[in-house]
Enzyme design. Structure first.
Site, PDB file in Angstrom:
ATOM      1  CG  ASP A  13      13.207  -1.410  24.776  1.00 51.96           C
ATOM      2  OD1 ASP A  13      13.282  -1.618  23.343  1.00 51.96           O
ATOM      3  OD2 ASP A  13      12.160  -0.930  25.415  1.00 51.96           O
ATOM      4  N   GLY A  15      19.158  -4.459  25.076  1.00 51.60           N
ATOM      5  CA  GLY A  15      20.307  -4.375  24.091  1.00 51.60           C
ATOM      6  C   GLY A  15      20.832  -5.610  23.685  1.00 51.60           C
ATOM      7  CE  LYS A  16      15.256  -9.039  24.182  1.00 48.66           C
ATOM      8  NZ  LYS A  16      14.968  -7.840  24.863  1.00 48.66           N
ATOM      9  CB  ALA A  39      10.592  -7.600  19.173  1.00 49.19           C
ATOM     10  N   GLY A  40      11.933  -4.562  18.673  1.00 50.79           N
ATOM     11  CA  GLY A  40      12.650  -3.700  17.840  1.00 50.79           C
ATOM     12  C   GLY A  40      14.148  -4.142  18.116  1.00 50.79           C
ATOM     13  CG  HIS A  41      16.008  -7.304  18.343  1.00 50.98           C
ATOM     14  ND1 HIS A  41      16.295  -8.620  18.332  1.00 50.98           N
ATOM     15  CD2 HIS A  41      15.350  -7.264  19.385  1.00 50.98           C
ATOM     16  CE1 HIS A  41      15.729  -9.287  19.298  1.00 50.98           C
ATOM     17  NE2 HIS A  41      15.091  -8.255  19.874  1.00 50.98           N
ATOM     18  CD  GLN A 218       8.208  -8.811  23.108  1.00 50.82           C
ATOM     19  OE1 GLN A 218       8.268 -10.165  23.229  1.00 50.82           O
ATOM     20  NE2 GLN A 218       8.320  -8.220  22.191  1.00 50.82           N
ATOM     21  CB  THR A 233       4.255  -8.803  25.237  1.00 44.68           C
ATOM     22  OG1 THR A 233       3.995  -9.088  24.044  1.00 44.68           O
ATOM     23  CG2 THR A 233       5.174 -10.113  25.746  1.00 44.68           C
TER      24      THR A 233
HETATM   25  P1  IMP Z   1       2.353  -5.469  23.056  1.00 41.30           P
HETATM   26  O1  IMP Z   1       3.745  -6.750  23.316  1.00 41.30           O
HETATM   27  O2  IMP Z   1       2.337  -4.927  21.802  1.00 41.30           O
HETATM   28  O3  IMP Z   1       1.000  -6.281  23.330  1.00 41.30           O
HETATM   29  O4  IMP Z   1       2.485  -4.661  24.203  1.00 41.30           O
HETATM   30  C1  IMP Z   1       2.523  -5.160  25.712  1.00 41.30           C
HETATM   31  C2  IMP Z   1       3.502  -4.306  26.570  1.00 41.30           C
HETATM   32  O5  IMP Z   1       4.730  -4.840  26.072  1.00 41.30           O
HETATM   33  C3  IMP Z   1       3.667  -2.800  26.104  1.00 41.30           C
HETATM   34  O6  IMP Z   1       3.963  -1.987  27.477  1.00 41.30           O
HETATM   35  C4  IMP Z   1       4.719  -2.644  25.160  1.00 41.30           C
HETATM   36  O7  IMP Z   1       5.282  -1.347  25.548  1.00 41.30           O
HETATM   37  C5  IMP Z   1       5.622  -3.678  25.719  1.00 41.30           C
HETATM   38  N1  IMP Z   1       6.735  -4.017  24.740  1.00 41.30           N
HETATM   39  C6  IMP Z   1       6.290  -5.068  23.850  1.00 41.30           C
HETATM   40  N2  IMP Z   1       7.499  -5.237  23.126  1.00 41.30           N
HETATM   41  C7  IMP Z   1       8.310  -4.615  23.559  1.00 41.30           C
HETATM   42  C8  IMP Z   1       9.849  -4.359  23.161  1.00 41.30           C
HETATM   43  O8  IMP Z   1      10.230  -4.939  22.403  1.00 41.30           O
HETATM   44  N3  IMP Z   1      10.460  -3.661  24.059  1.00 41.30           N
HETATM   45  C9  IMP Z   1       9.930  -3.020  25.327  1.00 41.30           C
HETATM   46  N4  IMP Z   1       8.544  -3.251  25.286  1.00 41.30           N
HETATM   47  C10 IMP Z   1       7.858  -3.918  24.668  1.00 41.30           C
END
Ligand code: IMP
Length: 423
Positions: A13, A15-16, A39-41, A218, A233
């Site tokens: 998060d 801001g990539k 991931a959410g961009h 991430q 992750t």
């Molecule tokens: P997973 O990637 O769903 O297995 O989650 C593992 C950890 O990574 C958790 O703490 C999630 O909140 C974190 N996480 C996974 N993707 C993101 C992301 O895009 N932004 C922030 N945290 C993430």
């Protein structure tokens, strides 16, 4: 530089998406290389907000070719939805035939495992990312090649037998292979035309001198190798991972921009040494809504800028430059802190301890800088920044040993200020 990667320096998060979108305008190819729809961009253009979970940010540029490479885990249901929503109907997309496929049983098994964990929950995104990478390592995964190929049904049946024995152990409903097949063969039909050997494609593109931007998801502190394990992750969001996950030679990568927020934030569980506990300061961040996560309907935890983390990210990932985002959110604070090192059992340390319980015990040593009151969202050059904001950025450069080439003062495209053209 002709090939460059954008890396989150902390827990995601940062801001990539915005920095990637900005650089994508110059890229011939934009490639995502790890993770999936965890991931959410978000990219905001002309006031309109676009959220991508799987598609690279390059899809907003009509001429850019977008790649999802072999290190990714791809949820076909999510991807088809994203493609259908796109206004750009001339989408140029290739998906690696080696990428693994996220299936409904991955999500169900992850939810069941997380809810059994009680207070040890990782607070994952529950998108089935961890179980898909686990199946890849166990060598029972489903790859894109098989998913869109003629043997999908037979392979799925074999996998579902294994998954149903897991379901029985977890005491959750068993999976119906025919029902899953009916739904997923429709996605397979839609995605088949995009599936190729992206490694061969990339090698040709790079050799021909075209510009390639790799888009990390991430951040380094969520890396399964170098992050705050087990609160991480399941892939490696580092520059070091690009060659492996994209199938290119290490020497094909010219540089790595680390994207850091002007402070730190963390979604999910796990330690965060610079966590802010002052309610007034937390309120300052909450008011801006920047840290509100609509997907989980919670605010992310916020902390001060942590230079131990940046140095760690620089070492384990490889970073050549820095981009600093959301500087505007700090406007109005009397004082701003930067962690310069940690304290552990009365001693100063400047590394991240491998053991999570030890990392949970560290406290940060801070340098305190004066803040600034001015609204900086309309600033378009470094010199227009208030002096205290300039000094803050210079201090980050000094402590990280990385040159800041971009900073941003808001979510819009024109609020991204380039200090040096490197791509
Ligand atoms: P997973 O990637 O769903 O297995 O989650 C593992 C950890 O990574 C958790 O703490 C999630 O909140 C974190 N996480 C996974 N993707 C993101 C992301 O895009 N932004 C922030 N945290 C993430």
């Amino acid at each position: 530089m002709k090939t460059i990667v954008i890396i989150g320096t902390a827990w995601g998060d940062e801001g990539k998406g915005k920095i990637t979108d900005f650089l994508a305008a110059k890229a011939d190819v934009v490639a995502r290389f790890q993770g999936g729809n965890n991931a959410g961009h978000t990219v905001i253009i002309d006031g309109k907000s676009y959220l991508f979970e799987l598609l690279p940010s390059g899809v907003l540029h009509p001429k850019t070719v977008n790649l999802l490479t072999q290190g990714m885990v791809i949820d076909p249901q999510g991807l088809v939805k994203e493609i259908d929503k796109l206004e750009n109907k001339n989408l140029k997309l290739y998906i690696s035939n080696r990428a693994h496929v996220v299936m409904p049983y991955h999500r169900a098994i992850e939810s069941a495992n997380e809810s059994k964990k009680g207070s040890d929950k990782l607070l994952t995104t529950k998108k089935g990312i961890g179980p898909t990478y686990s199946d890849k390592a166990k060598r029972i995964g489903l790859r894109m090649e098989s998913f869109v190929g003629p043997n999908f049904k037979t392979e799925l049946k074999k996998i579902i037998e294994l998954k149903n024995s897991e379901a029985r152990q977890l005491k959750i409903a068993e999976f119906d292979a025919d029902k899953i097949y009916q739904e997923y063969q429709e996605y397979a039909k839609k995605l088949k035309k995009y599936v190729i050997d992206t490694s061969s494609y990339l090698n040709e593109v790079i050799k021909s001198g075209k510009k390639v931007l790799f888009e990390g998801a991430q951040g380094v502190m969520l890396c399964v190798e170098n992050g705050t394990y087990p609160f991480v992750t399941s892939s490696s969001p580092t520059a070091a991972a690009v060659p492996l996950y994209a199938g290119i030679a290490p020497w094909f990568l010219d540089g790595a921009i680390g994207v850091a927020k002007a402070y730190t934030s963390r979604e999910g569980a796990g330690p965060m040494p610079t966590l802010i506990d002052n309610p007034k300061i937390i309120e300052h961040f909450h008011q801006t809504k920047v840290e509100y996560e609509p997907r989980t309907k919670t605010y992310r935890r916020v902390g001060w800028f942590d230079s131990v983390i940046i140095k760690h990210a620089k070492r384990v990932s490889g970073l050549s430059h820095l981009a600093v985002t959301v500087l505007d959110v700090l406007s109005g604070l009397d004082e701003i802190k930067i962690a310069t090192s940690y304290q552990l059992n009365g001693e100063n340390i400047d590394f991240i301890p491998a053991d999570i319980k030890t990392y949970q015990k560290v406290t940060a040593n801070y340098l305190t800088l004066p803040g600034w009151k001015e609204d900086i969202s309309k600033v378009r050059t470094f010199d227009e920044l208030p002096l205290n904001a300039q000094n803050y950025l210079r201090k980050i450069e000094e402590l990280s040993g990385l040159e800041i080439v971009v900073f941003s003062v808001g979510p819009q495209r024109d609020q991204t200020i380039v200090l040096k053209e490197i791509f």
